[in-house]
Structures are given as structure tokens and as C-alpha cells.
Design a protein around this motif. Structure first.
Motif, PDB file in Angstrom:
ATOM      1  N   UNK A 206       0.831  -1.208   0.000  1.00 36.36           N
ATOM      2  CA  UNK A 206       0.000   0.000   0.000  1.00 36.36           C
ATOM      3  C   UNK A 206       0.867   1.260   0.000  1.00 36.36           C
ATOM      4  N   UNK A 207       1.953   1.262   0.788  1.00 36.81           N
ATOM      5  CA  UNK A 207       2.787   2.463   0.955  1.00 36.81           C
ATOM      6  C   UNK A 207       4.135   2.347   0.250  1.00 36.81           C
ATOM      7  N   UNK A 208       4.225   1.501  -0.765  1.00 40.10           N
ATOM      8  CA  UNK A 208       5.527   1.246  -1.386  1.00 40.10           C
ATOM      9  C   UNK A 208       6.193   2.509  -1.928  1.00 40.10           C
ATOM     10  N   UNK A 209       5.389   3.460  -2.428  1.00 37.78           N
ATOM     11  CA  UNK A 209       5.983   4.665  -2.999  1.00 37.78           C
ATOM     12  C   UNK A 209       6.551   5.597  -1.927  1.00 37.78           C
ATOM     13  N   UNK A 210       6.234   5.328  -0.675  1.00 36.99           N
ATOM     14  CA  UNK A 210       6.807   6.097   0.428  1.00 36.99           C
ATOM     15  C   UNK A 210       7.944   5.332   1.119  1.00 36.99           C
ATOM     16  N   UNK A 211       8.213   4.119   0.651  1.00 41.12           N
ATOM     17  CA  UNK A 211       9.206   3.267   1.320  1.00 41.12           C
ATOM     18  C   UNK A 211      10.469   3.043   0.499  1.00 41.12           C
ATOM     19  N   UNK A 212      10.434   3.391  -0.784  1.00 34.99           N
ATOM     20  CA  UNK A 212      11.626   3.186  -1.607  1.00 34.99           C
ATOM     21  C   UNK A 212      12.496   4.441  -1.575  1.00 34.99           C
TER      22      UNK A 212
ATOM     23  N   UNK B  95       5.948  10.211  -4.185  1.00 36.45           N
ATOM     24  CA  UNK B  95       5.843   9.747  -2.806  1.00 36.45           C
ATOM     25  C   UNK B  95       7.170   9.905  -2.086  1.00 36.45           C
ATOM     26  N   UNK B  96       7.265  10.908  -1.209  1.00 36.98           N
ATOM     27  CA  UNK B  96       8.507  11.173  -0.489  1.00 36.98           C
ATOM     28  C   UNK B  96       8.759  10.101   0.564  1.00 36.98           C
ATOM     29  N   UNK B  97       9.990   9.638   0.663  1.00 38.86           N
ATOM     30  CA  UNK B  97      10.315   8.504   1.523  1.00 38.86           C
ATOM     31  C   UNK B  97      10.042   8.796   3.004  1.00 38.86           C
ATOM     32  N   UNK B  98       9.410   7.842   3.655  1.00 37.67           N
ATOM     33  CA  UNK B  98       9.181   7.876   5.109  1.00 37.67           C
ATOM     34  C   UNK B  98       9.742   6.577   5.702  1.00 37.67           C
ATOM     35  N   UNK B  99      10.084   6.636   6.958  1.00 39.35           N
ATOM     36  CA  UNK B  99      10.490   5.427   7.663  1.00 39.35           C
ATOM     37  C   UNK B  99       9.308   4.931   8.491  1.00 39.35           C
ATOM     38  N   UNK B 100       8.841   3.750   8.174  1.00 41.66           N
ATOM     39  CA  UNK B 100       7.720   3.162   8.901  1.00 41.66           C
ATOM     40  C   UNK B 100       8.228   1.905   9.598  1.00 41.66           C
ATOM     41  N   UNK B 101       8.007   1.838  10.900  1.00 39.00           N
ATOM     42  CA  UNK B 101       8.492   0.712  11.699  1.00 39.00           C
ATOM     43  C   UNK B 101       7.343   0.045  12.438  1.00 39.00           C
ATOM     44  N   UNK B 102       7.466  -1.262  12.612  1.00 41.10           N
ATOM     45  CA  UNK B 102       6.574  -2.032  13.471  1.00 41.10           C
ATOM     46  C   UNK B 102       7.378  -2.475  14.680  1.00 41.10           C
ATOM     47  N   UNK B 103       6.895  -2.143  15.863  1.00 38.25           N
ATOM     48  CA  UNK B 103       7.665  -2.416  17.080  1.00 38.25           C
ATOM     49  C   UNK B 103       6.819  -3.204  18.065  1.00 38.25           C
ATOM     50  N   UNK B 104       7.320  -4.362  18.460  1.00 39.75           N
ATOM     51  CA  UNK B 104       6.704  -5.143  19.535  1.00 39.75           C
ATOM     52  C   UNK B 104       7.464  -4.815  20.816  1.00 39.75           C
TER      53      UNK B 104
END
Length: 576
Positions: free
Chosen positions: A196-202, A208-217
Motif C-alpha cells: 500500500x505504501x511502497x511509494x513512500x518506502x523506496x 511519494x517522499x520517503x518515510x520510515x515506517x516501523x513495526x515495534x513489539x
């Protein structure tokens, strides 16, 4: 007496049932808000607690937090952020926001209490929405926004420094998560959110300007997962392709196709772009059974992308996803929010409606005024143009992929019955009831049965050669019940036929049931949904096969049922 247009205490349960297909989709609404707020870092954190389940203690997610270092919200904005159907971007036609329902709807679809903290210029404010309070106290007004201290106790688990401005959303009393354990939830979310957010992750900021998205447990065994682009065009880096995380495995096919199309009934036009890619020859040589091939299988489809964010993904009636050749190309359709009504974008940004393939030859024969209809209806104009352009490119790509030979078909997999068929046939192997298919089959020779299956298989998949169809037919000839596909006009969305001596459930690709329900489920990563639907229909087919002496009544029921389904689905699209 409560004279509110929407009495919150009773309506909030309806809001809880709003159509978010899973937790990842609900979280996507909050990620949208963070991107709109210019956040560079977005983090989704889970907290787990121990609960007694049956005779053992297990861990379950208790809270989910979404942190970003974006612009933050003023006290005034915070005051309306939990109002249903309100927002600051309701009329905006820029960016991925607009609909104004994301935060409250998405939150209550997963939890019974949502708290929002937001800070700007060293000043932090807080508000909340509690489902139980709304119901118990007949609450009609949003809660007062209060200035508060920074929630550092909650923020201690984020990665990196807390932003000078930003927001923290906390989901408490999570009672509707589709997965209870953080590790399993993250695995599913990673697959969905990465596409869904690939254009913000490359690394390419062009679209789509790059963002850092993290999943944290944040549990005992803390884990941090960085999201990377899951690109169905396989052009982006870094990506999620096993063994090729820093390398593109496809190349762009042809030039970007730019279409100027009307977005309203006045005829005003804007641009829609189509991009196609094709696997490198060395990529295709690895074959569908490789780790890379299986990754490609999960990305077989056409991606509709609105303002750099994927809205929908599927085959939309353009091709048969079971044909492995279609695994090795990709297609992306880009459009801006000004086209929302034409593309039928749902208000939770989970689907486009009414854009599936249209057979213009059939459409023209059914409508004498077809030219006027297309001229006056932007939706029809879009469907016509997409159908023409995408079909032409797919045909060219099929030939390229077929000419390479290797990796164009996995005969071992495609010739064997799928999981629902195996289950149904195993369950019926000791059932000795007389059926129409058994009685008819006993009067046929082996050669007749084989030829019937070859014809059925080739009708189901027109890309097959006769030799390939024969191989598949040999694996179907002894089945008790099976499914296949065909196309015919009329009300029936499936038919039950005898092929050889098999009860054959034939699904009609021309019926809206196929394009609106069946085909999207085939493209869904959650295969149990399509498996369950197949078994449901196979069970009906077997029932009809056993009750063959009442076939006239059954045929009438099927026709009437199909006609109602067709009209209901048409109205569903009209209301979207």
C-alpha cells in the motif's frame, strides 16, 4: 427525546462495524494522517499482556500505539479529530487525505477506547473517545481537549528521539483485532502495508517522499521491523523480494501511457497514467516454484494508486490469475483525488468500484446509443479507455513471456486439483449416492470423458495448448466434483454441468458476482476466503447433482437467484 440527526450512543456500534477488512487496513487510515502531517518517522507499537485462555496463560495484544514526528495538531484541530464525518480536508483534492472519517472510524473498528496526544511548540494536548462511555452516558458531544504533559511514559518505547512536534494515538481495550499476537499481526501487516505504501518506502522521492515506517513489539522479546517496498512492478529498491532486496527484477515495459480523461460530467479532463513492467529473462528463468516465483504469485494483478498510495489490487476481469504467464508482468494505474468519483474510491480508501474490464463489442451490441452513453458518463469513458489500453499491453506482454518458454507455466501445480477440490473429493469418496453425473458418466467411454474435460479446461483457460489441456484433463477425469470457468450472457453466475462423470461447477466470468466478489478474493493473500467460497459452491453443486430428479425446479431457482444477485450488485455499485 434525542433529536440529533445521528444519536451517537446507538450509532457508534454501526461505526464500529464500518467496512475495514482487517487491522492493517484500519491502521492504514492513521498512517495516511501521519503522511499528510509531513511525518518523516511513523511507528506502530504493540503492548501485550498475559491472559488466561482455557487451561494455559498466553499473551495477547492489549494496546496499539501509532507515533509520528509530523506537524502535530493544534487544540482546535484536536477538538474535531474524533468527530465522525468531520475533518480538516473534506474538500481537499490534494494528497492522500480528504474523506474526514479515518481516525475515529478506523479506531473504533478495532478498539473501544482511543486516546490522542499531539504537541506543537512545547505544548501538548490530549483528547479521547470511549465507546462504553458514549453508550452508557448517552454522550453526544466530543470530549474537551485538555492541555497535558508530554506522555513520555508511553513514548519511551519508540525508536529514536521524540520529535519537536508530532502525535501519538493509543488504541486501548482492543477487542476487534483480527490477530491477537503481535508477531502474527506484524507478519500480516508487513505484507499488506508494504505494498500500500511502497511509494513512500523506496529511495525514489519522485512519486511519494520517503518515510520510515516501523513495526515495534514492546514485549519481553522486543522486535523492530523496518518496512520496505513490496512493489508489484518489481522496480523499487529496497524491496521485500527474497534474495533480491537491493535489485530490481523487472524492467519498465514501453513508455508511460498518459491518458487525458474527463473527471466530471462537464467534460473537464485530467491525467491518468498507466505503467507496465515485465520480468527480466533471468528472473523468469527461476520459475514459479522458486522463492522469488512465489513472491511474484502474491503480486499477480493490476494496482490502482491514488496520490502515491495503493487503493486496490486485483485482476478486475482482465486475465486469468491461474495462468502463470501473468505472474511475470505488472501494471500500475495512477490517478489523483480529483478522479475519486469516477474511479469509485470508497471513503475508507480500500477499493475502487466499477472499473472492471468492459467488452466493448458486447457493450455496443447491447446499447444502440453507446457512443452517447460514453460521451456523457465519465465512468464509462474511463472503463472503455482502460479496457482498451490494458488489454493491448497484456496481449503483448503475454507473447513476450511465452516466447521465453521457461517459467511460463508450472504444469505440476496447474494440472493438479486445488485445495478445495481435494477436500471436497476426499469427503465424497465414500458417498455412494446416485447422482446425475455418475449415471451420465457410466454411459461414456474413457475417450469421451477425456475429450469433454479437454474442452472444459481450454474453455476455462484459453491460453492453454491442447497438450497442456490434455495433461490437466487427465488429472480431473476421476474427480467426483470440480470447478471450472466459462463465460456466457444471462442471469446465472454459475452452472452445474456433467463433464466426463464429474459434477462440474462452472463459474460465469461475465456475471458481476465474478468481477465484484469472486475475482477479488482470488487475488487476496488470505486464501482461506476463496477456499471457503469454493467449498460453499461445490457443496451446492453436489446437492444439485444428488437432487437431479428435481432439476426443473433447481434450474428456475438458479436463474432467479442469479438475476437477484446481478441486480443487487448493480445497486451496490451505484450506491458506492
Amino acid at each position: 427525546m434525542n433529536n440529533s440527526i445521528v444519536p451517537a450512543s446507538t450509532a457508534i456500534q454501526t461505526f464500529r462495524d464500518a467496512g475495514y477488512k482487517n487491522t492493517a487496513s484500519a491502521l492504514a487510515e492513521l498512517i495516511d494522517n501521519s503522511i499528510e502531517a509531513n511525518a518523516k518517522n511513523i511507528q506502530i507499537l504493540t503492548r501485550e499482556s498475559e491472559v488466561q485462555a482455557a487451561k494455559r496463560v498466553t499473551t495477547r495484544i492489549s494496546d496499539i500505539m501509532i507515533y509520528d514526528d509530523g506537524d502535530g495538531m493544534s487544540a482546535d484541530t484536536l477538538g474535531i479529530c474524533l468527530q465522525f464525518g468531520n475533518g480538516t480536508r473534506l474538500e481537499s483534492r490534494k494528497g492522500i487525505g480528504r474523506f474526514g472519517i479515518g481516525l475515529p472510524n478506523a479506531s473504533v473498528s478495532q478498539c473501544r477506547r482511543v486516546e490522542v496526544y499531539s504537541w506543537q511548540n512545547n505544548s501538548c494536548h490530549h483528547t479521547y473517545l470511549d465507546v462504553d462511555e458514549v453508550k452508557d452516558s448517552q454522550q453526544q458531544e466530543v470530549n474537551i481537549v485538555k492541555e497535558c504533559k508530554m506522555p513520555f511514559e508511553l513514548l519511551k518505547d519508540i525508536e529514536g528521539e521524540v520529535g519537536q512536534s508530532g502525535s501519538l494515538i493509543v488504541w486501548k481495550k482492543c477487542d476487534r483485532l483480527d490477530i491477537a499476537r503481535a508477531s502474527t499481526l506484524f507478519k500480516r501487516m508487513e505484507s499488506e502495508l508494504c505494498r500500500v505504501y511502497r511509494h513512500f518506502l523506496d529511495t525514489d522521492d519522485t512519486y511519494g517522499k520517503q518515510r520510515k515506517i516501523k513495526l515495534i513489539n514492546t514485549g519481553k522479546e522486543r522486535s523492530v521491523t523496518d518496512l520496505h517496498a513490496n512493489d508489484p512492478l518489481y522496480l523499487m529498491v529496497p524491496n521485500t523480494v527474497p534474495g533480491f532486496k537491493d535489485k530490481a527484477t523487472n524492467i519498465l515495459h514501453g513508455n508511460v501511457i498518459s491518458l487525458m480523461l474527463p473527471y466530471n460530467e462537464e467534460g473537464d479532463e485530467a491525467e491518468v497514467q498507466l505503467r507496465f513492467s515485465v520480468a527480466l529473462p533471468e528472473t523468469q528463468k527461476l520459475g514459479g516454484g522458486s522463492d522469488l516465483g512465489r513472491h511474484y504469485r502474491s503480486n499477480t494483478g493490476i494496482s490502482f494508486v491514488r496520490a502515491a498510495r495503493e487503493i486496490d489490487f486485483g485482476t478486475f476481469g482482465y486475465f486469468n490469475p491461474q495462468d502463470e504467464r501473468h505472474r511475470w508482468w505488472g501494471c500500475e494505474v495512477r490517478f489523483e483525488p480529483i478522479f475519486d468519483e469516477v474511479f469509485g474510491v470508497t471513503n475508507n480508501k480500500q477499493a475502487v468500484r466499477g472499473i472492471h474490464f468492459i467488452d466493448m463489442k458486447e457493450f455496443k451490441s447491447d446499447h444502440d446509443d453507446w457512443e452517447l452513453m460514453i460521451k456523457e458518463d465519465p465512468k464509462l469513458a474511463l472503463r472503455q479507455e482502460l479496457s482498451k489500453r490494458i488489454s493491448i499491453e497484456i496481449k503483448t506482454l503475454e507473447e513476450i513471456i511465452k516466447s521465453r518458454g521457461k517459467g511460463t507455466r508450472s504444469s505440476e501445480k496447474s494440472s493438479l486439483p486445488d485445495k478445495p477440490s481435494r477436500i471436497a473429493n476426499k469427503e465424497l469418496e465414500n458417498n455412494k449416492k446416485d447422482t446425475k453425473s455418475k449415471l451420465e458418466g457410466e454411459a461414456k467411454t474413457k475417450e469421451q470423458m477425456q475429450q469433454e474435460w479437454i474442452s472444459s479446461v481450454m474453455d476455462s483457460d484459453t491460453s492453454l495448448t491442447e497438450e497442456e489441456a490434455k495433461e490437466i484433463a487427465n488429472n480431473k477425469i476421476d474427480l467426483i466434483v470440480e470447478k471450472s470457468f466459462s463465460s456466457w450472457p444471462g442471469a446465472q453466475f454459475f452452472a452445474v454441468e456433467t463433464t466426463g462423470m464429474t459434477c462440474n461447477l462452472v463459474i460465469n466470468r461475465k456475471h458481476p458476482f465474478y468481477t465484484e466478489m469472486y475475482e477479488p478474493l482470488m487475488s487476496n493473500d488470505e486464501h482461506r476466503y476463496i477456499d471457503a467460497l469454493d467449498l460453499l459452491m461445490m457443496g451446492y453443486a453436489r446437492t444439485q447433482d444428488e437432487l437431479f430428479e428435481r432439476i426443473d425446479d433447481i434450474d428456475e431457482i438458479n436463474n432467479t437467484w442469479g438475476s437477484h444477485v446481478k441486480s443487487f450488485l448493480k445497486q451496490l455499485n451505484a450506491d458506492a
